[in-house]
Write a protein that holds these residues in place. Structure first.
Motif, mmCIF file in Angstrom:
data_model
loop_
_atom_site.group_PDB
_atom_site.id
_atom_site.type_symbol
_atom_site.label_atom_id
_atom_site.label_comp_id
_atom_site.label_asym_id
_atom_site.label_seq_id
_atom_site.Cartn_x
_atom_site.Cartn_y
_atom_site.Cartn_z
ATOM 1 N N GLY A 197 11.436 1.939 -4.484
ATOM 2 C CA GLY A 197 10.536 2.202 -3.364
ATOM 3 C C GLY A 197 10.176 3.657 -3.181
ATOM 4 N N THR A 198 10.087 4.419 -4.283
ATOM 5 C CA THR A 198 9.746 5.840 -4.145
ATOM 6 C C THR A 198 8.327 6.019 -3.612
ATOM 7 N N ASN A 199 7.487 5.005 -3.780
ATOM 8 C CA ASN A 199 6.115 5.073 -3.254
ATOM 9 C C ASN A 199 6.075 5.061 -1.733
ATOM 10 N N LEU A 200 7.197 4.738 -1.093
ATOM 11 C CA LEU A 200 7.259 4.711 0.364
ATOM 12 C C LEU A 200 7.664 6.062 0.951
ATOM 13 N N VAL A 201 8.024 6.994 0.073
ATOM 14 C CA VAL A 201 8.477 8.298 0.572
ATOM 15 C C VAL A 201 7.738 9.459 -0.070
ATOM 16 N N PHE A 220 11.088 1.732 8.035
ATOM 17 C CA PHE A 220 10.833 2.056 9.442
ATOM 18 C C PHE A 220 9.685 3.059 9.520
ATOM 19 N N PHE A 221 8.870 2.906 10.535
ATOM 20 C CA PHE A 221 7.744 3.806 10.732
ATOM 21 C C PHE A 221 8.117 4.900 11.725
ATOM 22 N N PHE A 241 -9.784 8.705 8.353
ATOM 23 C CA PHE A 241 -8.515 8.052 8.715
ATOM 24 C C PHE A 241 -7.851 7.523 7.452
ATOM 25 N N ARG A 242 -6.531 7.584 7.431
ATOM 26 C CA ARG A 242 -5.780 7.066 6.280
ATOM 27 C C ARG A 242 -4.593 6.247 6.774
ATOM 28 N N LEU A 243 -4.175 5.296 5.952
ATOM 29 C CA LEU A 243 -2.991 4.506 6.248
ATOM 30 C C LEU A 243 -1.742 5.271 5.847
ATOM 31 N N ASP A 244 -0.666 5.071 6.565
ATOM 32 C CA ASP A 244 0.626 5.609 6.161
ATOM 33 C C ASP A 244 1.040 4.948 4.847
ATOM 34 N N ILE A 245 1.784 5.669 4.009
ATOM 35 C CA ILE A 245 2.143 5.100 2.703
ATOM 36 C C ILE A 245 3.035 3.871 2.830
ATOM 37 N N LYS A 260 -12.125 -3.640 5.239
ATOM 38 C CA LYS A 260 -11.900 -4.057 3.856
ATOM 39 C C LYS A 260 -11.867 -2.857 2.917
ATOM 40 N N LEU A 261 -12.696 -1.871 3.202
ATOM 41 C CA LEU A 261 -12.687 -0.642 2.415
ATOM 42 C C LEU A 261 -11.382 0.125 2.636
ATOM 43 N N LEU A 262 -10.912 0.163 3.868
ATOM 44 C CA LEU A 262 -9.648 0.818 4.181
ATOM 45 C C LEU A 262 -8.486 0.115 3.493
ATOM 46 N N ALA A 263 -8.512 -1.225 3.493
ATOM 47 C CA ALA A 263 -7.442 -1.983 2.847
ATOM 48 C C ALA A 263 -7.390 -1.686 1.347
ATOM 49 N N ARG A 264 -8.535 -1.539 0.719
ATOM 50 C CA ARG A 264 -8.582 -1.276 -0.722
ATOM 51 C C ARG A 264 -8.231 0.168 -1.063
ATOM 52 N N ASP A 265 -8.890 1.124 -0.383
ATOM 53 C CA ASP A 265 -8.743 2.538 -0.732
ATOM 54 C C ASP A 265 -7.664 3.256 0.067
ATOM 55 N N ARG A 266 -7.212 2.621 1.153
ATOM 56 C CA ARG A 266 -6.149 3.165 1.998
ATOM 57 C C ARG A 266 -6.574 4.390 2.793
#
Length: 369
Positions: free
Chosen positions: A87-91, A281-282, A303-307, A336-342
């Motif tokens: 899970g290194t992609n989460l940090v 945890f967020f 805007f971006r999503l948290d990893i 949908k664009l946010l879900a794909r590109d984050r």
């Protein structure tokens, strides 16, 4: 980028000819790739209690496994050993970016980026995985032996899924930037030549039993059956210990009222596949900006999503970290664009989404880009 990653193959060609069919070795798939983490950075991650890690070594022919978090003393061990950090992609944003290069596979199937460090001769023994895996060589070299053997009998009592009779048919020494794809249950054994680090892109493959149990749990949480068991016409039984046919028929009729369709399954999958793992945890902002300042900032930066956030959708229904929500028609294209590109550029942010985005920001699910 995909063509280079897959050795000149397009994503469609790879999926048609190799995915879950046969291995693929690509030399120099990632040009000048030196890895995402240094050795000290990876070993530091293995000391954290919010990161899954394992250490593997072999003593006198017996494989040993220890789970983290570890103290720095663990790295003083002599002889070959390996540490695996999941899970290194989460940090790490850079690790997440590496994982996202494989989004020609649906995000609902992507699991995580695991990184291993091994001393000279280190490995985890001959084994197989029940999922597809892309193995990217970071610093150093590793010798891979693989085989499509049918006998997958494992050593009883071993801490890992180690093959009792490993029979490799091919062998390579990989260099930094080389990529090896292996289908599920393809036997393999990787041994470090000197110190080395390997990056493993893994995929989700729940068993049918796991899916069924999770689905039944989902039904339980969303079930609403009115009424209560009653038997106003009850007759005195011949034997009070016997369960009557009338009781069985009434309960069977009640259970027959439980039903589902493809939409139910879609809603279950959206929640199930976007649900964060138990150790995730967020972190909300300590001093969140005001909603007005947030809107101004997003209007300038996007805007971006948290990893750690997972946003999936099916049709017009969206699923954010395990929770479903419906979007207005004008919001769907941007989501949908946010879900794909984050992430969304400032121009792509629909103003009607700012209220939702602010709630996500306050929960730690996303932030201004």
């Amino acid at each position: 980028m995909i063509s280079t990653l897959l050795g000149g193959l397009s994503a469609d060609e790879f999926l048609r000819e190799y995915w879950q069919r046969k291995p693929l070795l690509v030399r120099g798939a990632l040009k000048e790739f030196k890895g995402v983490f240094s050795k000290p950075e990876l070993l530091e991650l293995a000391t954290r209690d919010d990161v899954e890690s394992r250490r593997v070594w072999n003593t006198d022919g017996q494989w040993q496994l220890e789970r983290g978090p570890f103290s720095s003393r663990a790295w003083r061990q002599k002889g070959p050993w390996t540490v695996l950090v999941s899970g290194t992609n989460l940090v790490s944003d850079e690790a997440d970016a590496l994982l996202r290069q494989f989004d020609f596979i649906p995000q609902a199937r992507l699991d995580d980026l695991m990184v291993s460090y091994a001393t000279d001769g280190g490995g985890v023994g001959p084994h197989f995985d029940n999922y597809d895996v892309f193995l990217i060589q970071g610093v150093g070299q590793r010798r891979w032996r693989i085989g499509a053997q049918r006998d997958l009998t494992v050593i009883e009592g071993a801490p890992l899924r180690l093959l009792k009779d490993f029979r490799p048919s091919r062998e390579w020494v990989v260099e930094p930037g080389d990529l090896l794809y292996l289908p599920p249950q393809y036997a393999h054994d990787g041994v470090a030549i000197g110190e080395c680090m390997t990056y493993s892109v893994g995929f989700r493959t729940a068993t049918h039993q796991e899916l069924a149990e999770a689905f039944l749990g989902y039904l339980q949480e969303n079930l609403s059956l009115k009424g209560r068991y009653a038997d106003p016409g009850l007759k005195r039984p011949k034997n009070s210990a016997e369960i009557s046919n009338e009781m069985i028929e009434q309960v069977a009729a009640t259970l027959a009222r439980i039903s589902w369709n493809k939409q139910t399954v879609a809603n279950f999958l959206g929640a199930y596949l976007s649900e964060p793992k138990p150790h995730v945890f967020f972190e909300p902002p300590e001093l969140p900006m005001s909603e007005r300042k947030f809107a101004t900032t997003v209007g300038q930066r996007g805007f971006r999503l948290d990893i750690k956030t997972q946003l999936l959708y099916r049709g017009n229904r969206f699923f954010l970290n395990g929770e479903p929500f419906d979007a207005e028609p004008a919001q769907r294209a941007a989501l949908k664009l946010l879900a794909r590109d984050r992430k969304l550029s400032a121009n792509a942010v629909n103003p009607t989404l700012l209220c939702a985005f602010y709630d996500w920001y306050c929960s730690g699910f996303g932030a201004p880009a």
